[in-house]
Design an enzyme around this catalytic site. Structure first.
Site, PDB file in Angstrom:
ATOM      1  N   ASP A   1      49.631  26.199   9.411  1.00 55.96           N
ATOM      2  CA  ASP A   1      50.187  27.376   8.803  1.00 55.96           C
ATOM      3  C   ASP A   1      50.710  26.803   7.436  1.00 55.96           C
ATOM      4  O   ASP A   1      50.911  25.746   7.278  1.00 55.96           O
ATOM      5  CB  ASP A   1      51.450  27.746   9.763  1.00 55.96           C
ATOM      6  CG  ASP A   1      51.231  28.336  10.874  1.00 55.96           C
ATOM      7  OD1 ASP A   1      49.981  28.930  10.884  1.00 55.96           O
ATOM      8  OD2 ASP A   1      51.807  28.358  11.871  1.00 55.96           O
TER       9      ASP A   1
ATOM     10  N   ASP B   1      47.306  34.849  11.423  1.00 61.30           N
ATOM     11  CA  ASP B   1      48.540  35.346  11.992  1.00 61.30           C
ATOM     12  C   ASP B   1      48.677  36.900  10.988  1.00 61.30           C
ATOM     13  O   ASP B   1      48.883  37.769  11.708  1.00 61.30           O
ATOM     14  CB  ASP B   1      49.691  34.537  11.463  1.00 61.30           C
ATOM     15  CG  ASP B   1      49.561  33.228  12.168  1.00 61.30           C
ATOM     16  OD1 ASP B   1      49.145  33.311  13.304  1.00 61.30           O
ATOM     17  OD2 ASP B   1      50.426  32.392  11.800  1.00 61.30           O
TER      18      ASP B   1
END
Length: 169
Positions: A131, A149
């Site tokens: 991330d 995401d």
């Protein structure tokens, strides 16, 4: 008497080509971005990079699911999360093809499946999901996320919109 109604296929329906294109595009964009951030931009070495007063780039390896729930430090735990992503993606694929959904449904499910599989690839390659985007404002920090995401959230929003739109389309 023969049945003239077209048979339904749960593996390949009329929306499958669009959904598959979106799945592949989502996975490729996600994986290319992650490769660039880790190998070219070298975000791990740079640490936190301020992009705007509300956005930083930072590397976080998420070993759980959303918001770091169900953290799995072992590779066997990561394999379980990969298996869950694959089974969920297969279920969504079967739903898409059985339902004969709209183009919006195909696009939305393609985004969700592509995002889930993109994150599953990270689990196999990195032992967790890479991330990078950290949004923050007025002392509040949202979770750190990636392109996969974003695709999953966009797909869910598309499905929600579709569900409120009704059957008159």
């Amino acid at each position: 008497m023969t049945d003239l109604a077209p048979s339904r296929s749960v593996l390949w329906g009329r929306s499958a080509p669009l959904a598959l294109a979106v799945v592949l595009a989502t996975m490729i964009i996600d994986q290319l971005h992650k490769w660039w951030m880790l190998s070219v931009f070298d975000i791990e070495t740079k640490g936190r990079v301020v992009v705007a007063p509300f956005l930083d780039l930072v590397y976080v390896k998420n070993i759980g699911i959303s918001y770091s729930l169900f953290n799995q430090e072992s590779m066997s735990g990561q394999y379980l999360l990969v298996a869950f992503a694959v089974v969920a993606s297969l279920g969504l694929w079967l739903w898409l093809n059985w339902s004969r959904g709209s183009r919006l449904m195909a696009l939305s499910l393609g985004l969700i499946i592509g995002g889930a599989l993109g994150n599953a690839i990270d689990r196999l390659r990195l032992g967790g999901v890479a991330d990078f985007f950290s949004f923050h404002a007025y002392g509040f920090h949202w979770y750190v996320f990636n392109i996969a995401d974003v695709a999953i959230v966009a797909g869910v929003l598309g499905l929600l919109y579709e569900s409120f739109r009704g059957e008159s389309h």
